[in-house]
Design a protein around this motif. Structure first.
Motif, PDB file in Angstrom:
ATOM      1  N   CYS A 217      -4.920   9.034   4.151  1.00 20.97           N
ATOM      2  CA  CYS A 217      -4.905   8.747   5.589  1.00 20.97           C
ATOM      3  C   CYS A 217      -4.831   7.240   5.812  1.00 20.97           C
ATOM      4  CB  CYS A 217      -6.150   9.334   6.252  1.00 20.97           C
ATOM      5  SG  CYS A 217      -6.273   8.971   8.012  1.00 20.97           S
ATOM      6  N   TYR A 218      -3.961   6.840   6.736  1.00 20.41           N
ATOM      7  CA  TYR A 218      -3.826   5.430   7.121  1.00 20.41           C
ATOM      8  C   TYR A 218      -3.871   5.356   8.647  1.00 20.41           C
ATOM      9  CZ  TYR A 218      -2.085   5.389   2.350  1.00 20.41           C
ATOM     10  OH  TYR A 218      -1.960   5.568   0.997  1.00 20.41           O
ATOM     11  N   ASN A 219      -4.734   4.481   9.162  1.00 17.92           N
ATOM     12  CA  ASN A 219      -4.968   4.432  10.600  1.00 17.92           C
ATOM     13  C   ASN A 219      -4.713   3.031  11.147  1.00 17.92           C
ATOM     14  OD1 ASN A 219      -7.244   3.812  12.894  1.00 17.92           O
ATOM     15  ND2 ASN A 219      -6.361   5.863  13.093  1.00 17.92           N
ATOM     16  N   TYR A 220      -4.090   3.014  12.312  1.00 15.32           N
ATOM     17  CA  TYR A 220      -3.929   1.775  13.071  1.00 15.32           C
ATOM     18  C   TYR A 220      -4.890   1.836  14.260  1.00 15.32           C
ATOM     19  CZ  TYR A 220      -2.080  -1.517  16.485  1.00 15.32           C
ATOM     20  OH  TYR A 220      -1.960  -2.525  17.419  1.00 15.32           O
ATOM     21  N   PRO A 221      -5.683   0.791  14.504  1.00 14.22           N
ATOM     22  CA  PRO A 221      -5.660  -0.544  13.887  1.00 14.22           C
ATOM     23  C   PRO A 221      -6.768  -0.776  12.849  1.00 14.22           C
ATOM     24  CG  PRO A 221      -6.814  -0.641  15.960  1.00 14.22           C
ATOM     25  CD  PRO A 221      -6.437   0.804  15.775  1.00 14.22           C
ATOM     26  N   GLU A 222      -7.527   0.251  12.499  1.00 12.67           N
ATOM     27  CA  GLU A 222      -8.677   0.023  11.625  1.00 12.67           C
ATOM     28  C   GLU A 222      -8.275  -0.269  10.181  1.00 12.67           C
ATOM     29  OE1 GLU A 222     -11.801   2.815  11.888  1.00 12.67           O
ATOM     30  OE2 GLU A 222     -11.712   3.047  14.060  1.00 12.67           O
ATOM     31  N   GLN A 223      -7.245   0.428   9.665  1.00 14.64           N
ATOM     32  CA  GLN A 223      -6.850   0.248   8.278  1.00 14.64           C
ATOM     33  C   GLN A 223      -5.510  -0.462   8.124  1.00 14.64           C
ATOM     34  OE1 GLN A 223      -6.988   4.414   7.315  1.00 14.64           O
ATOM     35  NE2 GLN A 223      -9.082   4.314   6.516  1.00 14.64           N
ATOM     36  N   VAL A 224      -4.647  -0.302   9.073  1.00 21.87           N
ATOM     37  CA  VAL A 224      -3.324  -0.940   9.062  1.00 21.87           C
ATOM     38  C   VAL A 224      -3.201  -1.806  10.301  1.00 21.87           C
ATOM     39  CG1 VAL A 224      -0.836  -0.544   9.026  1.00 21.87           C
ATOM     40  CG2 VAL A 224      -2.359   1.016   7.808  1.00 21.87           C
ATOM     41  N   GLN A 225      -2.771  -3.043  10.109  1.00 24.11           N
ATOM     42  CA  GLN A 225      -2.757  -3.997  11.214  1.00 24.11           C
ATOM     43  C   GLN A 225      -1.371  -4.196  11.810  1.00 24.11           C
ATOM     44  OE1 GLN A 225      -5.665  -5.012  12.336  1.00 24.11           O
ATOM     45  NE2 GLN A 225      -6.669  -3.951  10.621  1.00 24.11           N
ATOM     46  N   SER A 226      -0.329  -3.870  11.071  1.00 25.77           N
ATOM     47  CA  SER A 226       1.026  -4.125  11.564  1.00 25.77           C
ATOM     48  C   SER A 226       1.963  -3.019  11.125  1.00 25.77           C
ATOM     49  CB  SER A 226       1.535  -5.472  11.043  1.00 25.77           C
ATOM     50  OG  SER A 226       1.682  -5.436   9.630  1.00 25.77           O
ATOM     51  N   ALA A 227       3.137  -3.013  11.762  1.00 29.04           N
ATOM     52  CA  ALA A 227       4.144  -2.012  11.417  1.00 29.04           C
ATOM     53  C   ALA A 227       4.678  -2.231  10.013  1.00 29.04           C
ATOM     54  CB  ALA A 227       5.282  -2.054  12.433  1.00 29.04           C
ATOM     55  N   HIS A 228       4.840  -3.502   9.622  1.00 29.73           N
ATOM     56  CA  HIS A 228       5.341  -3.796   8.283  1.00 29.73           C
ATOM     57  C   HIS A 228       4.365  -3.297   7.211  1.00 29.73           C
ATOM     58  CE1 HIS A 228       8.954  -5.981   9.274  1.00 29.73           C
ATOM     59  NE2 HIS A 228       8.291  -6.715  10.159  1.00 29.73           N
ATOM     60  N   GLU A 229       3.093  -3.405   7.472  1.00 28.68           N
ATOM     61  CA  GLU A 229       2.107  -2.942   6.504  1.00 28.68           C
ATOM     62  C   GLU A 229       2.190  -1.432   6.326  1.00 28.68           C
ATOM     63  OE1 GLU A 229      -2.718  -3.250   5.669  1.00 28.68           O
ATOM     64  OE2 GLU A 229      -1.817  -4.246   7.415  1.00 28.68           O
ATOM     65  N   MET A 230       2.325  -0.702   7.413  1.00 30.97           N
ATOM     66  CA  MET A 230       2.465   0.754   7.320  1.00 30.97           C
ATOM     67  C   MET A 230       3.791   1.127   6.666  1.00 30.97           C
ATOM     68  SD  MET A 230       1.878   3.630  10.260  1.00 30.97           S
ATOM     69  CE  MET A 230       0.113   3.266  10.332  1.00 30.97           C
ATOM     70  N   GLU A 231       4.837   0.339   6.968  1.00 28.64           N
ATOM     71  CA  GLU A 231       6.130   0.587   6.341  1.00 28.64           C
ATOM     72  C   GLU A 231       6.057   0.409   4.833  1.00 28.64           C
ATOM     73  OE1 GLU A 231      10.521  -1.529   6.136  1.00 28.64           O
ATOM     74  OE2 GLU A 231       9.069  -2.124   7.680  1.00 28.64           O
ATOM     75  N   ASP A 232       5.389  -0.662   4.387  1.00 28.27           N
ATOM     76  CA  ASP A 232       5.264  -0.908   2.954  1.00 28.27           C
ATOM     77  C   ASP A 232       4.480   0.203   2.256  1.00 28.27           C
ATOM     78  OD1 ASP A 232       6.688  -3.238   3.241  1.00 28.27           O
ATOM     79  OD2 ASP A 232       4.906  -4.514   3.415  1.00 28.27           O
ATOM     80  N   ILE A 233       3.469   0.744   2.937  1.00 28.90           N
ATOM     81  CA  ILE A 233       2.692   1.838   2.347  1.00 28.90           C
ATOM     82  C   ILE A 233       3.571   3.057   2.119  1.00 28.90           C
ATOM     83  CG2 ILE A 233       0.839   3.483   2.797  1.00 28.90           C
ATOM     84  CD1 ILE A 233      -0.653   1.233   4.241  1.00 28.90           C
ATOM     85  N   VAL A 234       4.390   3.374   3.115  1.00 32.20           N
ATOM     86  CA  VAL A 234       5.267   4.539   2.983  1.00 32.20           C
ATOM     87  C   VAL A 234       6.325   4.285   1.920  1.00 32.20           C
ATOM     88  CG1 VAL A 234       6.886   6.047   4.181  1.00 32.20           C
ATOM     89  CG2 VAL A 234       4.863   5.200   5.379  1.00 32.20           C
ATOM     90  N   ARG A 235       6.912   3.073   1.901  1.00 31.34           N
ATOM     91  CA  ARG A 235       7.939   2.749   0.919  1.00 31.34           C
ATOM     92  C   ARG A 235       7.396   2.845  -0.514  1.00 31.34           C
ATOM     93  NH1 ARG A 235      12.604  -0.072   2.334  1.00 31.34           N
ATOM     94  NH2 ARG A 235      12.856  -0.494   4.555  1.00 31.34           N
ATOM     95  N   SER A 236       6.149   2.439  -0.698  1.00 34.43           N
ATOM     96  CA  SER A 236       5.571   2.456  -2.035  1.00 34.43           C
ATOM     97  C   SER A 236       5.384   3.871  -2.568  1.00 34.43           C
ATOM     98  CB  SER A 236       4.222   1.730  -2.035  1.00 34.43           C
ATOM     99  OG  SER A 236       3.274   2.425  -1.227  1.00 34.43           O
ATOM    100  N   ARG A 237       5.353   4.867  -1.691  1.00 40.06           N
ATOM    101  CA  ARG A 237       5.161   6.255  -2.112  1.00 40.06           C
ATOM    102  C   ARG A 237       6.479   6.993  -2.294  1.00 40.06           C
ATOM    103  NH1 ARG A 237      -0.093   7.828  -0.897  1.00 40.06           N
ATOM    104  NH2 ARG A 237       0.442   9.676  -2.130  1.00 40.06           N
ATOM    105  N   LEU A 238       7.583   6.373  -1.873  1.00 39.38           N
ATOM    106  CA  LEU A 238       8.876   7.036  -1.982  1.00 39.38           C
ATOM    107  C   LEU A 238       9.446   6.851  -3.384  1.00 39.38           C
ATOM    108  CD1 LEU A 238      10.502   6.023   1.425  1.00 39.38           C
ATOM    109  CD2 LEU A 238       9.570   8.246   0.801  1.00 39.38           C
ATOM    110  N   PRO A 239      10.101   7.872  -3.922  1.00 44.14           N
ATOM    111  CA  PRO A 239      10.730   7.729  -5.242  1.00 44.14           C
ATOM    112  C   PRO A 239      11.979   6.875  -5.155  1.00 44.14           C
ATOM    113  CG  PRO A 239      11.236   9.873  -4.322  1.00 44.14           C
ATOM    114  CD  PRO A 239      10.256   9.229  -3.364  1.00 44.14           C
ATOM    115  N   GLU A 240      12.342   6.258  -6.243  1.00 46.89           N
ATOM    116  CA  GLU A 240      13.532   5.420  -6.284  1.00 46.89           C
ATOM    117  C   GLU A 240      14.741   6.282  -6.613  1.00 46.89           C
ATOM    118  OE1 GLU A 240      12.888   2.276  -9.006  1.00 46.89           O
ATOM    119  OE2 GLU A 240      11.245   1.384  -7.850  1.00 46.89           O
ATOM    120  N   GLU A 241      15.152   7.056  -5.626  1.00 45.87           N
ATOM    121  CA  GLU A 241      16.315   7.929  -5.765  1.00 45.87           C
ATOM    122  C   GLU A 241      17.260   7.643  -4.618  1.00 45.87           C
ATOM    123  OE1 GLU A 241      15.147  11.954  -5.979  1.00 45.87           O
ATOM    124  OE2 GLU A 241      13.683  11.669  -7.586  1.00 45.87           O
TER     125      GLU A 241
END
Length: 253
Positions: A217-241
């Motif tokens: 779980c990732y929550n704005y604004p308590e755990q994630v402060q910006s859109a880029h931060e949430m974007e990076d979290i999602v990108r890090s979980r995606l496979p390199e395909e």
């Protein structure tokens, strides 16, 4: 869907055949013995009307043969019922499998996910409300990994999770084994409650296919402060395909 044990069905069929053969042998032995005792009274030293005795004798033999035929016909009927049951089971499993695959293919993909997440993030910033994102990582069991992951496994998982979501929540398939759930106006505590409900709903899928499901779980604004931060979290979980690349990044807020 529960599956029948073919080995157990085959064992039951063999036992049914053995009992049928035993019953046929028992009937034939008794009938032969009785016919042997009746033969002298009917053909050698008949007393009374010999034609009546002979009709009774041949009628008894005919009834014995009919009963033996009934026993074999019963065994054949049991075998046909078993085959019909297995065919119906395979057809139902195939229909259920295809329905799960269709559900999986009809789910919104990562393109819709980025659009929805961007819109909900902007709305949360503008209205100063919370936004939660659940990332569900599916891991196939060892047996499924060796035999090849069945798409119905992910389809059943998506169906089980959809039943536990609220009307305002939306679920997306981000990659082959990663699901994203956007939950507007949801604080971390309520998001954890939803995650617990999802785990409960996935118990049946785990029991059928094995494997596990990790929910973060990732929550704005308590755990994630910006859109880029949430974007990076999602990108890090995606496979390199190539089939699962992120085509459109989140808008800068």
């Amino acid at each position: 869907m529960p599956k029948l044990n073919r080995a157990e069905l085959d064992n039951l069929e063999r036992r049914e055949l053995q009992l049928t053969i035993l019953a046929v042998v028992f009937v034939l032995v008794l009938a032969t013995g009785l016919a042997a005792f009746m033969y002298p009274l009917v053909f050698v030293r008949p007393e009374g009307n010999k034609w009546t005795l002979r009709v009774a004798f041949f009628g008894f033999c005919a009834l014995t043969l009919l009963f033996v035929g009934y026993l074999f016909d019963h065994q054949r009927m049991v075998r046909k019922l078993k085959q019909h049951l297995l065919e119906e089971l395979e057809r139902n499993v195939e229909i259920s499998h295809q329905a799960s695959v269709d559900i999986l293919h009809s789910m919104p993909d990562i393109n819709h996910f980025w659009d929805r997440l961007t819109m909900e993030f902007r709305r949360s910033v503008a209205t100063e409300k919370t936004l939660s994102l659940l990332l569900v990582q599916a891991k196939a069991g060892q047996a499924a990994m060796q035999a090849g992951v069945d798409p119905a496994c992910w389809g059943d998982a998506a169906k089980a999770m959809s039943r536990k979501l609220r009307p305002t929540d939306s679920i997306y398939r981000l990659s082959a084994d990663l699901f994203g759930i956007v939950m507007p106006e949801t604080d971390p505590e309520n998001a954890q409650r939803v995650a617990l409900r999802l785990q409960e709903g996935l118990q049946v899928v785990r029991a059928q296919y094995g494997g596990s499901y990790d929910i973060n779980c990732y929550n704005y604004p308590e755990q994630v402060q910006s859109a880029h931060e949430m974007e990076d979290i999602v990108r890090s979980r995606l496979p390199e395909e190539p089939g699962w690349e992120v085509p459109v990044p989140l808008a800068t807020l």
